[in-house]
Design an enzyme around this catalytic site. Sequence first.
Site, PDB file in Angstrom:
ATOM      1  N   CYS A  42       0.837  -1.193   0.000  1.00 24.84           N
ATOM      2  CA  CYS A  42       0.000   0.000   0.000  1.00 24.84           C
ATOM      3  C   CYS A  42       0.876   1.247   0.000  1.00 24.84           C
ATOM      4  O   CYS A  42       1.995   1.247   0.532  1.00 24.84           O
ATOM      5  CB  CYS A  42      -0.906  -0.003   1.234  1.00 24.84           C
ATOM      6  SG  CYS A  42      -2.076   1.383   1.287  1.00 24.84           S
ATOM      7  N   ASP A  44       0.418   3.806   1.703  1.00 20.15           N
ATOM      8  CA  ASP A  44       0.340   4.441   3.022  1.00 20.15           C
ATOM      9  C   ASP A  44       1.739   4.745   3.561  1.00 20.15           C
ATOM     10  O   ASP A  44       2.606   3.875   3.587  1.00 20.15           O
ATOM     11  CB  ASP A  44      -0.408   3.519   3.980  1.00 20.15           C
ATOM     12  CG  ASP A  44      -0.818   4.211   5.273  1.00 20.15           C
ATOM     13  OD1 ASP A  44       0.068   4.709   5.992  1.00 20.15           O
ATOM     14  OD2 ASP A  44      -2.032   4.237   5.573  1.00 20.15           O
TER      15      ASP A  44
END
Length: 201
Positions: A42, A44
């Site tokens: 991800c 993130d």
Amino acid sequence: MAGLDELLERNREWATATVADDPGFFAALAEGQSPEYLWIGCADSRVPANEIVGLAPGELFVHRNVANVVAHTDLNCLSVLQYAVDVLAVAHVIVCGHYGCGGIQAALEDARHGLVDNWLRHVMDVADQHADEIASLPEVRRLDRLCELNVVEQAANVCETTIVQDAWSRAQELTVHGVVYGLRDGLLRDLGVSRSSLDTA
């Protein structure tokens, strides 16, 4: 918030400290890379791939996007995968999701956020496929479970690419894994879905 000048200064400090610790570090990096792993994770900022597995630059090939999706129409991801498998000859492809993923939460809640909603349709499809299981869980557990199920589905998508199928057909040693990262404890959890060239694909 650090501006560019501050980041450049931090970079100089890092480079200086790295050379002090290992004078040949950058010379070795400049010679090329031969990572054993491709990490599909991800985007993130709380999930820094190299750091959480303790690998140095050059030891982990990385592709990241919102919610660690592997879509058969995503030429960016597929290009990274092909380079990793066909050129770098990595031995492992790791799909890594993380608990508390905002993209997964948006898909679970069917919330509108704009263009990214089209990307998250892939995750919503996973949620729809497992709707009964998710609905049967306590509400506080549903997000974490969808994070796990999404990793399982994306790892399966990796296995079904022509890139991985071709590698296995020529008996290339390649294993695909699915793991999830805990933001609260910093630990990776193996979801037990690994497949390799020795499996029936």
